[in-house]
Scaffold this motif. Sequence first.
Motif, PDB file in Angstrom:
ATOM      1  N   GLY A   1       0.819  -1.201   0.000  1.00 41.57           N
ATOM      2  CA  GLY A   1       0.000   0.000   0.000  1.00 41.57           C
ATOM      3  C   GLY A   1       0.855   1.254   0.000  1.00 41.57           C
ATOM      4  O   GLY A   1       2.091   1.198  -0.056  1.00 41.57           O
ATOM      5  N   THR A   2       0.216   2.395   0.085  1.00 44.68           N
ATOM      6  CA  THR A   2       0.929   3.675  -0.017  1.00 44.68           C
ATOM      7  C   THR A   2       1.675   4.036   1.264  1.00 44.68           C
ATOM      8  O   THR A   2       2.486   4.958   1.267  1.00 44.68           O
ATOM      9  CB  THR A   2      -0.076   4.795  -0.334  1.00 44.68           C
ATOM     10  N   ALA A   3       1.414   3.316   2.368  1.00 43.86           N
ATOM     11  CA  ALA A   3       2.019   3.684   3.646  1.00 43.86           C
ATOM     12  C   ALA A   3       3.539   3.654   3.591  1.00 43.86           C
ATOM     13  O   ALA A   3       4.217   4.580   4.045  1.00 43.86           O
ATOM     14  CB  ALA A   3       1.515   2.750   4.743  1.00 43.86           C
ATOM     15  N   LEU A   4       4.100   2.602   2.996  1.00 48.77           N
ATOM     16  CA  LEU A   4       5.557   2.446   3.001  1.00 48.77           C
ATOM     17  C   LEU A   4       6.239   3.270   1.927  1.00 48.77           C
ATOM     18  O   LEU A   4       7.359   3.751   2.130  1.00 48.77           O
ATOM     19  CB  LEU A   4       5.925   0.965   2.834  1.00 48.77           C
ATOM     20  N   SER A   5       5.595   3.413   0.767  1.00 49.81           N
ATOM     21  CA  SER A   5       6.252   4.115  -0.338  1.00 49.81           C
ATOM     22  C   SER A   5       6.534   5.571   0.009  1.00 49.81           C
ATOM     23  O   SER A   5       7.449   6.183  -0.536  1.00 49.81           O
ATOM     24  CB  SER A   5       5.390   4.038  -1.601  1.00 49.81           C
ATOM     25  N   GLY A   6       5.732   6.145   0.916  1.00 42.74           N
ATOM     26  CA  GLY A   6       5.942   7.538   1.278  1.00 42.74           C
ATOM     27  C   GLY A   6       6.868   7.742   2.456  1.00 42.74           C
ATOM     28  O   GLY A   6       7.155   8.891   2.824  1.00 42.74           O
ATOM     29  N   LEU A   7       7.330   6.668   3.060  1.00 37.34           N
ATOM     30  CA  LEU A   7       8.212   6.808   4.222  1.00 37.34           C
ATOM     31  C   LEU A   7       9.615   7.238   3.786  1.00 37.34           C
ATOM     32  O   LEU A   7      10.221   6.597   2.922  1.00 37.34           O
ATOM     33  CB  LEU A   7       8.312   5.478   4.982  1.00 37.34           C
ATOM     34  N   PRO A   8      10.143   8.312   4.338  1.00 40.14           N
ATOM     35  CA  PRO A   8      11.486   8.775   3.951  1.00 40.14           C
ATOM     36  C   PRO A   8      12.542   7.699   4.215  1.00 40.14           C
ATOM     37  O   PRO A   8      12.600   7.135   5.303  1.00 40.14           O
ATOM     38  CB  PRO A   8      11.711  10.001   4.854  1.00 40.14           C
ATOM     39  N   GLY A   9      13.339   7.439   3.200  1.00 36.80           N
ATOM     40  CA  GLY A   9      14.455   6.515   3.360  1.00 36.80           C
ATOM     41  C   GLY A   9      14.151   5.062   3.084  1.00 36.80           C
ATOM     42  O   GLY A   9      15.063   4.301   2.742  1.00 36.80           O
ATOM     43  N   PHE A  10      12.873   4.650   3.209  1.00 39.99           N
ATOM     44  CA  PHE A  10      12.596   3.227   3.030  1.00 39.99           C
ATOM     45  C   PHE A  10      12.784   2.759   1.585  1.00 39.99           C
ATOM     46  O   PHE A  10      13.407   1.710   1.357  1.00 39.99           O
ATOM     47  CB  PHE A  10      11.181   2.886   3.516  1.00 39.99           C
ATOM     48  N   PRO A  11      12.256   3.500   0.575  1.00 48.12           N
ATOM     49  CA  PRO A  11      12.524   3.069  -0.811  1.00 48.12           C
ATOM     50  C   PRO A  11      14.017   2.971  -1.123  1.00 48.12           C
ATOM     51  O   PRO A  11      14.452   2.035  -1.794  1.00 48.12           O
ATOM     52  CB  PRO A  11      11.844   4.161  -1.649  1.00 48.12           C
ATOM     53  N   ASP A  12      14.799   3.925  -0.614  1.00 45.93           N
ATOM     54  CA  ASP A  12      16.249   3.890  -0.864  1.00 45.93           C
ATOM     55  C   ASP A  12      16.893   2.675  -0.198  1.00 45.93           C
ATOM     56  O   ASP A  12      17.827   2.081  -0.744  1.00 45.93           O
ATOM     57  CB  ASP A  12      16.907   5.170  -0.345  1.00 45.93           C
ATOM     58  N   LYS A  13      16.387   2.308   0.981  1.00 46.56           N
ATOM     59  CA  LYS A  13      16.923   1.138   1.671  1.00 46.56           C
ATOM     60  C   LYS A  13      16.642  -0.131   0.877  1.00 46.56           C
ATOM     61  O   LYS A  13      17.510  -0.994   0.720  1.00 46.56           O
ATOM     62  CB  LYS A  13      16.307   1.033   3.061  1.00 46.56           C
ATOM     63  N   LEU A  14      15.408  -0.231   0.343  1.00 44.47           N
ATOM     64  CA  LEU A  14      15.068  -1.387  -0.491  1.00 44.47           C
ATOM     65  C   LEU A  14      15.915  -1.416  -1.757  1.00 44.47           C
ATOM     66  O   LEU A  14      16.370  -2.477  -2.187  1.00 44.47           O
ATOM     67  CB  LEU A  14      13.586  -1.367  -0.853  1.00 44.47           C
ATOM     68  N   LYS A  15      16.116  -0.248  -2.375  1.00 44.32           N
ATOM     69  CA  LYS A  15      16.914  -0.194  -3.605  1.00 44.32           C
ATOM     70  C   LYS A  15      18.347  -0.649  -3.350  1.00 44.32           C
ATOM     71  O   LYS A  15      18.938  -1.329  -4.190  1.00 44.32           O
ATOM     72  CB  LYS A  15      16.897   1.229  -4.178  1.00 44.32           C
ATOM     73  N   MET A  16      18.901  -0.292  -2.206  1.00 44.13           N
ATOM     74  CA  MET A  16      20.261  -0.721  -1.886  1.00 44.13           C
ATOM     75  C   MET A  16      20.327  -2.242  -1.759  1.00 44.13           C
ATOM     76  O   MET A  16      21.253  -2.882  -2.277  1.00 44.13           O
ATOM     77  CB  MET A  16      20.724  -0.070  -0.580  1.00 44.13           C
ATOM     78  N   VAL A  17      19.319  -2.832  -1.096  1.00 40.14           N
ATOM     79  CA  VAL A  17      19.269  -4.291  -0.953  1.00 40.14           C
ATOM     80  C   VAL A  17      19.171  -4.956  -2.328  1.00 40.14           C
ATOM     81  O   VAL A  17      19.891  -5.921  -2.632  1.00 40.14           O
ATOM     82  CB  VAL A  17      18.073  -4.705  -0.074  1.00 40.14           C
TER      83      VAL A  17
END
Length: 502
Positions: free
Chosen positions: A346-362
Motif C-alpha cells: 500500500g501507499t504507507a511504506l512508499s511515502g516513508l522517507p528513506g525506506f525506498p532507498d533502503k530497499l533499492k540498496m538491498v
Amino acid sequence: MSQEGDRPDEGNPGKSEDTLDNTEQSARKKIRQNTPSPNRGSTPEPSPPQFVSVEELMETAKGVTNMVLAHEIVVNGGLQIKPADLPENSLEKRVRDIVHKAFWDCLESQLKEDPPSYDHAIKLVGEIKETLLSFLLPGHTRLRNQISEVLDLDLIKQEAENGALDISKLAEFIIGMMGTLCAPARDEEIKKLKDNREIVPLFRAIFSVLDLMKMDMANFAVSSIRPHLMQQSVEYERKKFQELYKKQPNSLDFVTEWLQEAAENLASKAGPAVDDGAASGNMTPALCPVAVQNHAYLELLKWDHLQKPFPETVLMDQSRFQEMQLELDQLILMGAVLLVTFNAAGTALSGLPGFPDKLKMVIRVLLTGLHLPSFNLGETLAVLSEKVCAEVNACLSQHGFTPFTSEKETALKGQIQALANPENTVCKLIDSRIQSFLESYLASSHQKSLPGVPGGLGPIQKELEEIAVKYVRLVDYNKMVFSPYYDAILSRILNKEASPQL
C-alpha cells in the motif's frame, strides 16, 4: 605553500557543462557548413577496391587512435588518467620488480662505498630535475632558474669528485620544490617525504610521488583542454572518419542496415501510411529522419552484441551503450520488485522517507553480477523475496502498521520470484515505460521542458534520469558528428519507402 600560482587549479577544469551545451548548439550550424561531408543527396557511391601501403595503414591507424582519444576526452567527463596496475603474479610485474630492486640495491651499495660513489644518484637527480622543469609554465622564470641553479649536474659532479656533495641537502631542496608545485591533494605525501631520513628509501619515495604529480598534471591538462576540444572535436572526428571511409568504402554497411531496420520497425508500429493527398514522395510523420534516428538509437540499448555487428559510426561508444544496457536491465528488475512490493504494502511504506532507498540498496547489492554466466536469477530472486519481506515487515511494525500475514507474504514472494520469467507482465510493463521515457527524453533533449516520468517509475526516477542524461548526451554528440552520413542514407531509404509501388 604555493608560490607564483604554480599549483594546478584542480577546481577550475574549464567551462561549465551548461556553457559547453550552449557552445555545441550554437556551433551546430557552423559545423554542418564548414566540415567535409559526403554527398547529402544520396549515400556516396562505393569506390573500387584499392591497394594501400603499410605506411598508409599505419597512418590511418594513428589517425583512428587520435580520434578515439579525442572522443574519449570529450564524451567521458569523468576521464581520469590512472597508473598502470599490473596483475600481482604477472610476468611483467615480476620483471619490473626485479629490475627496480636491482637498481635501488646498486644505488645503496654505491652510497655505502668508502668514499661513496654518486654516479647513480646524480643520474636520478638529473631525471628529477627534468621532471620538475616539465611541471613549470612559461611564466615560471624564477622557479626555472632556481631549479637549474641548485640542480646543476656539472656542479654536482664536481662536488661529488671533491667529496663535498651533500645529498641530503639536495633531497631537501627537491622535496621543497615538489611541495611548491604539487596539487593540494599531495601535501600529505610531501609531508611524509620530509620525515624520511634514509637516502635510498627517500629517493624511491620521491619518484613515487613524482609519478603521482605527473598524473595530476595530465588530468589537469585533460580537464583544461576539454572545453576547447569540444569545439573542435566534431569537425575532427568527422574528418578522420571521412579519411577512413575513403580507404574503406564499405565502412557504412552496418550503419545502413541499422537505419534500414529502424525505419522498417517504425513503419510497422505506425501502421499503414495515410494518403493525405500530398505529392508523391512525401513521408508520413512517423518516418521522418529524426524519428527513425531516435528509434535506431533506442535499438542500441537492446543490441545483441554477440550476434550483430555494431554500426560503424557508434563503434567507439559500443562499451558505453553496453554499460547503459546492463544498467537498464538491472533497473527494470529493480523497478519491478519495487512496484509489486509497494502494491502489496500500500501507499504507507512508499511515502516513508528513506525506506525506498533502503530497499533499492538491498536489490542493487543482490543483483550485482546480473549478466555474469554464473549468475542464477531464480535463486537470487528467491533470496531477494525473503529479504524484501523481512524489511517490509520490520518497517510496518516500526511505524505502527500491521505486518503481513503469512498468506500475503507468500503472495509477495511469489510475485518477486516470478520476475525471473522474461515474459513477466510487470517486467515488460516497466521496460516499455522506460523505453517510452527515453524516447520522449531524446525527442525533447533540446527543449527546456523535459518529459515527466511515467507512472510506476517514481521509485527509480533518480536512477533513470541519470542514465537518460548520459544516453542523450552521447546520442546528441554522435548525431552532430555523423549527421551528414545519416541524412544521406536516410534520404535514400525513406524516399524509397515513400515512392509508389508500380
